[in-house]
Motif scaffolding. Structure first.
Motif, PDB file in Angstrom:
ATOM      1  N   ASP A 126       0.864  -1.185   0.000  1.00 49.81           N
ATOM      2  CA  ASP A 126       0.000   0.000   0.000  1.00 49.81           C
ATOM      3  C   ASP A 126       0.897   1.230   0.000  1.00 49.81           C
ATOM      4  O   ASP A 126       1.459   1.610   1.027  1.00 49.81           O
ATOM      5  CB  ASP A 126      -0.906  -0.003   1.233  1.00 49.81           C
ATOM      6  N   ARG A 127       1.037   1.853  -1.149  1.00 47.11           N
ATOM      7  CA  ARG A 127       1.964   2.983  -1.267  1.00 47.11           C
ATOM      8  C   ARG A 127       1.445   4.248  -0.591  1.00 47.11           C
ATOM      9  O   ARG A 127       2.210   5.199  -0.408  1.00 47.11           O
ATOM     10  CB  ARG A 127       2.276   3.250  -2.746  1.00 47.11           C
ATOM     11  N   SER A 128       0.170   4.272  -0.204  1.00 45.03           N
ATOM     12  CA  SER A 128      -0.360   5.430   0.513  1.00 45.03           C
ATOM     13  C   SER A 128      -0.162   5.306   2.027  1.00 45.03           C
ATOM     14  O   SER A 128      -0.433   6.243   2.776  1.00 45.03           O
ATOM     15  CB  SER A 128      -1.857   5.591   0.218  1.00 45.03           C
ATOM     16  N   SER A 129       0.318   4.127   2.453  1.00 45.27           N
ATOM     17  CA  SER A 129       0.514   3.909   3.885  1.00 45.27           C
ATOM     18  C   SER A 129       1.727   4.664   4.399  1.00 45.27           C
ATOM     19  O   SER A 129       2.705   4.884   3.669  1.00 45.27           O
ATOM     20  CB  SER A 129       0.678   2.404   4.159  1.00 45.27           C
ATOM     21  N   ALA A 130       1.668   5.041   5.692  1.00 43.26           N
ATOM     22  CA  ALA A 130       2.819   5.702   6.321  1.00 43.26           C
ATOM     23  C   ALA A 130       3.945   4.715   6.602  1.00 43.26           C
ATOM     24  O   ALA A 130       5.087   5.127   6.831  1.00 43.26           O
ATOM     25  CB  ALA A 130       2.377   6.370   7.623  1.00 43.26           C
ATOM     26  N   THR A 131       3.647   3.406   6.581  1.00 43.12           N
ATOM     27  CA  THR A 131       4.670   2.384   6.804  1.00 43.12           C
ATOM     28  C   THR A 131       5.521   2.237   5.548  1.00 43.12           C
ATOM     29  O   THR A 131       4.964   2.044   4.450  1.00 43.12           O
ATOM     30  CB  THR A 131       4.029   1.026   7.145  1.00 43.12           C
ATOM     31  N   PRO A 132       6.859   2.320   5.636  1.00 45.26           N
ATOM     32  CA  PRO A 132       7.717   2.161   4.457  1.00 45.26           C
ATOM     33  C   PRO A 132       7.449   0.844   3.742  1.00 45.26           C
ATOM     34  O   PRO A 132       7.097  -0.162   4.377  1.00 45.26           O
ATOM     35  CB  PRO A 132       9.134   2.210   5.039  1.00 45.26           C
ATOM     36  N   VAL A 133       7.622   0.841   2.428  1.00 42.95           N
ATOM     37  CA  VAL A 133       7.313  -0.336   1.626  1.00 42.95           C
ATOM     38  C   VAL A 133       8.142  -1.538   2.066  1.00 42.95           C
ATOM     39  O   VAL A 133       7.635  -2.662   2.159  1.00 42.95           O
ATOM     40  CB  VAL A 133       7.527  -0.035   0.131  1.00 42.95           C
ATOM     41  N   TYR A 134       9.437  -1.321   2.360  1.00 45.66           N
ATOM     42  CA  TYR A 134      10.283  -2.462   2.735  1.00 45.66           C
ATOM     43  C   TYR A 134       9.783  -3.112   4.027  1.00 45.66           C
ATOM     44  O   TYR A 134       9.855  -4.340   4.185  1.00 45.66           O
ATOM     45  CB  TYR A 134      11.742  -2.029   2.850  1.00 45.66           C
ATOM     46  N   LEU A 135       9.231  -2.294   4.944  1.00 39.53           N
ATOM     47  CA  LEU A 135       8.690  -2.862   6.177  1.00 39.53           C
ATOM     48  C   LEU A 135       7.370  -3.586   5.916  1.00 39.53           C
ATOM     49  O   LEU A 135       7.082  -4.612   6.549  1.00 39.53           O
ATOM     50  CB  LEU A 135       8.469  -1.758   7.221  1.00 39.53           C
ATOM     51  N   GLN A 136       6.564  -3.095   5.003  1.00 36.53           N
ATOM     52  CA  GLN A 136       5.334  -3.800   4.646  1.00 36.53           C
ATOM     53  C   GLN A 136       5.651  -5.198   4.128  1.00 36.53           C
ATOM     54  O   GLN A 136       5.000  -6.179   4.512  1.00 36.53           O
ATOM     55  CB  GLN A 136       4.561  -3.014   3.584  1.00 36.53           C
ATOM     56  N   VAL A 137       6.659  -5.286   3.255  1.00 38.32           N
ATOM     57  CA  VAL A 137       7.059  -6.588   2.710  1.00 38.32           C
ATOM     58  C   VAL A 137       7.562  -7.490   3.829  1.00 38.32           C
ATOM     59  O   VAL A 137       7.175  -8.669   3.940  1.00 38.32           O
ATOM     60  CB  VAL A 137       8.127  -6.410   1.620  1.00 38.32           C
ATOM     61  N   ALA A 138       8.416  -6.949   4.693  1.00 40.43           N
ATOM     62  CA  ALA A 138       8.972  -7.747   5.782  1.00 40.43           C
ATOM     63  C   ALA A 138       7.874  -8.238   6.723  1.00 40.43           C
ATOM     64  O   ALA A 138       7.849  -9.409   7.117  1.00 40.43           O
ATOM     65  CB  ALA A 138      10.011  -6.927   6.554  1.00 40.43           C
ATOM     66  N   HIS A 139       6.941  -7.363   7.071  1.00 39.15           N
ATOM     67  CA  HIS A 139       5.881  -7.746   8.006  1.00 39.15           C
ATOM     68  C   HIS A 139       4.983  -8.841   7.428  1.00 39.15           C
ATOM     69  O   HIS A 139       4.569  -9.762   8.140  1.00 39.15           O
ATOM     70  CB  HIS A 139       5.031  -6.518   8.352  1.00 39.15           C
ATOM     71  N   GLN A 140       4.703  -8.774   6.131  1.00 40.55           N
ATOM     72  CA  GLN A 140       3.826  -9.781   5.531  1.00 40.55           C
ATOM     73  C   GLN A 140       4.536 -11.119   5.354  1.00 40.55           C
ATOM     74  O   GLN A 140       3.896 -12.181   5.439  1.00 40.55           O
ATOM     75  CB  GLN A 140       3.269  -9.244   4.213  1.00 40.55           C
ATOM     76  N   LEU A 141       5.845 -11.101   5.132  1.00 36.39           N
ATOM     77  CA  LEU A 141       6.602 -12.352   5.115  1.00 36.39           C
ATOM     78  C   LEU A 141       6.633 -12.976   6.510  1.00 36.39           C
ATOM     79  O   LEU A 141       6.489 -14.199   6.663  1.00 36.39           O
ATOM     80  CB  LEU A 141       8.023 -12.102   4.602  1.00 36.39           C
ATOM     81  N   ILE A 142       6.793 -12.142   7.545  1.00 39.60           N
ATOM     82  CA  ILE A 142       6.772 -12.646   8.926  1.00 39.60           C
ATOM     83  C   ILE A 142       5.415 -13.264   9.229  1.00 39.60           C
ATOM     84  O   ILE A 142       5.313 -14.328   9.854  1.00 39.60           O
ATOM     85  CB  ILE A 142       7.098 -11.501   9.916  1.00 39.60           C
ATOM     86  N   ASN A 143       4.359 -12.611   8.767  1.00 36.26           N
ATOM     87  CA  ASN A 143       3.019 -13.137   8.988  1.00 36.26           C
ATOM     88  C   ASN A 143       2.850 -14.508   8.339  1.00 36.26           C
ATOM     89  O   ASN A 143       2.242 -15.421   8.905  1.00 36.26           O
ATOM     90  CB  ASN A 143       1.990 -12.150   8.428  1.00 36.26           C
ATOM     91  N   ALA A 144       3.392 -14.663   7.124  1.00 39.93           N
ATOM     92  CA  ALA A 144       3.316 -15.959   6.436  1.00 39.93           C
ATOM     93  C   ALA A 144       4.090 -17.032   7.182  1.00 39.93           C
ATOM     94  O   ALA A 144       3.679 -18.195   7.260  1.00 39.93           O
ATOM     95  CB  ALA A 144       3.845 -15.810   5.011  1.00 39.93           C
TER      96      ALA A 144
ATOM     97  N   LEU B 292       7.155  -8.834  -7.359  1.00 40.22           N
ATOM     98  CA  LEU B 292       6.323  -7.889  -6.610  1.00 40.22           C
ATOM     99  C   LEU B 292       6.228  -6.519  -7.265  1.00 40.22           C
ATOM    100  O   LEU B 292       5.481  -5.658  -6.780  1.00 40.22           O
ATOM    101  CB  LEU B 292       6.872  -7.727  -5.187  1.00 40.22           C
ATOM    102  N   GLY B 293       7.001  -6.301  -8.336  1.00 37.21           N
ATOM    103  CA  GLY B 293       6.989  -5.003  -8.987  1.00 37.21           C
ATOM    104  C   GLY B 293       7.679  -3.941  -8.159  1.00 37.21           C
ATOM    105  O   GLY B 293       7.259  -2.783  -8.158  1.00 37.21           O
ATOM    106  N   LEU B 294       8.753  -4.352  -7.459  1.00 38.20           N
ATOM    107  CA  LEU B 294       9.470  -3.438  -6.574  1.00 38.20           C
ATOM    108  C   LEU B 294      10.921  -3.301  -7.010  1.00 38.20           C
ATOM    109  O   LEU B 294      11.471  -4.180  -7.695  1.00 38.20           O
ATOM    110  CB  LEU B 294       9.435  -3.944  -5.126  1.00 38.20           C
TER     111      LEU B 294
END
Length: 501
Positions: free
Chosen positions: A16-34, A56-58
């Motif tokens: 979510d590029r509109s989120s205040a959370t940096p993109v790299y942290l979004q990716v890391a958090h979702q991998l941790i969740n998996a 991922l288009g990143l």
């Protein structure tokens, strides 16, 4: 081991590029969740940073930063020339990525995985509406609040070095300075004879009543309330396991003969009463019946929980002093709100009782609210000490008296005698009685279509009652006129559909 290409990373790593959370942290958090949910197991090899970036288009550097974050948290081990592998994950067979299971995106469960107690007696009775006008049950107008003055007191207290230590944990609950000033204020305005040791400060009236109920009521105890009574207090008593009994009311308050009959039939643990202006009917308990209640309490041994929720608002002469001021047997527990005339964020509740009981209730408060609201209490203490509270009450009381008179005038003039009421000597609400044939819920819906909200907790429709409690304090004279005009029109529409008798 699963091949990386078989894992649909792009389906569960959603950026979510509109989120205040940096993109790299979004990716890391979702991998941790998996990993935590068993989709990626210990030893699973992640795609290289270039390949993952393409999936991922990143940008590759974003993926590198994500892997570095996973490595730093212990979820990943990177081996030169071999790649990045899941570490500290689950072992065994991984969960399958299926449409039924859905992607392992971070989502909090809607329901717990265990049984829990449901507080059916505490269902929220309050309505919320975006209507431009709203009647309440007798709240002050926050627009009249002493905000500027209190803001200065807050700012001053924050700057004082000697107050910094008071903002942390203290061995005694709350501010002693405020307690001393509040005790003086109550002695002066209510004829009490208390010291700080007889006072427990809380954040609200309801919290005060909850602490009293938890301390004094056991499951199965009988608690007596008025036939019509404050719904929130009844909910608290029911939560404590009390069996609620009711007594009728008349123009002098609750009927003491009916209370005596209850006492003669079974042990009564507590009587809850709002003597200054009974909630919801606004009737004042007569001096004679106050004496009778104190005598019955001493005779039968029941506690009197006296709630003077609106004692500060009186317009026609001096109010009767609280029953607590005449209690010589230690049978009255007195609760109320300081700063009721101000916005809710500037108020505090209080309990007045013999010292031994205060000490026990303070133990419960210490567990529930260890730190209190010292900064607010320091400001309120100064509001009393400087005499500003007395000046503020004189000013707002004149305004609320004018609003009471205005609503009474409008009800008389606009509703053609259809509504009966007695203008109260104080408080912030008028008890109104409506024609028996009027369906109050339907009437409230009619008013809502024109921008006036009348919440359902203001409506009293039973075989004996067709009434509404209308708070006038939070509406200006012009707003009251608009509200009554809407009520008049709504009543005309309702009356046109009633059968002719």
């Amino acid at each position: 081991m699963d091949s990386p290409v078989l894992v649909p990373y792009q389906s569960f790593i959603q950026v979510d590029r509109s989120s205040a959370t940096p993109v790299y942290l979004q990716v890391a958090h979702q991998l941790i969740n998996a990993i935590q949910r068993g989709y990626l197991m210990d030893g699973h090899k992640l795609p290289g940073s270039r390949k993952m970036g393409k999936l991922l288009g990143l940008n590759r550097n974003t993926v590198v930063a994500s892997y570095a974050e996973l490595d730093a948290q212990g979820w990943l081990k990177t081996h030169p020339s071999r790649g990045a592998f899941i570490s500290n994950g689950k072992t065994g067979k991984p969960r399958k990525f299926t449409t039924k299971s859905g992607p392992p995106v971070a989502a909090y469960p809607r329901h717990p995985g265990f049984d829990f107690r449901k507080w059916n007696v505490l269902d929220n009775p309050f309505d919320h509406s975006s209507a431009r006008l709203t009647f309440d049950d007798g709240l002050p107008d926050t627009r009249l609040s002493h905000v500027d003055y209190l803001s200065r007191l807050f700012h001053t207290n924050m700057k004082r070095r000697r107050n910094l230590a008071k903002l942390g944990y203290m061995p005694t609950a709350g501010s002693e300075y405020y307690q001393e000033n509040l005790a003086n204020f109550l002695n002066l305005t209510r004829g009490l004879h208390i010291a700080r040791k007889n006072l427990l400060v809380t954040r609200s009236l309801e919290l005060s009543i909850y602490i009293v109920a938890e301390t004094l009521i056991s499951p199965g105890d009988c608690v007596v309330v008025g036939e019509l009574s404050y719904f929130a207090t009844n909910m608290i008593f029911q939560k404590a396991g009390a069996r609620i009994l009711t007594v009728p009311l008349d123009a002098e308050g609750i009927l003491t003969d009916a209370l005596r009959e209850h006492c003669e039939r079974q042990p009564i643990r507590m009587l809850y009463i709002t003597p200054h202006h009974h909630y919801p009917t606004t009737v004042a308990l007569s001096a004679r019946r106050r004496i009778e209640l104190l005598e019955l309490s001493a005779m039968f041994g029941f506690i009197i929980l006296e709630d003077d929720y609106d004692y500060d608002f009186h317009y026609d002469g001096s109010p009767l002093l609280p029953m607590a001021s005449a209690d010589s047997e230690g049978m009255v527990v007195y609760v109320g709100t300081f700063g009721k005339s101000m916005a809710s964020g500037f108020r505090s509740g209080f309990i007045v009782a013999p010292e031994a009981l205060i000490n026990e209730m303070a133990k419960l408060l210490g567990i529930m609210d260890r730190y209190g609201d010292v900064l607010t209490e320091l400001a309120l203490g100064e509001l009393i000490a400087e005499g500003e509270m007395h000046r503020y009450l004189r000013k707002t009381t004149a305004e609320y008296r004018a609003r009471r008179d205005r609503l009474a005038e409008l009800l008389d003039g606009q509703l053609d005698g259809a509504v009966q009421f007695i203008k109260p000597s104080g408080g912030l609400a008028i008890w109104t009685r409506w024609p028996r044939g009027v369906n109050l819920m339907r009437f409230a819906r009619e008013c809502l279509t024109e921008g006036l909200c009348i919440p359902r907790f203001l409506l009293y429709q039973t075989d004996e009652h067709c009434a509404m409690r209308l708070g006038f304090g939070s509406l200006t004279a012009d707003e009251l006129a608009q509200a009554v005009n809407i009520m008049r029109d709504g009543l005309e529409r309702i009356s046109a559909t009633l059968p002719v008798r």
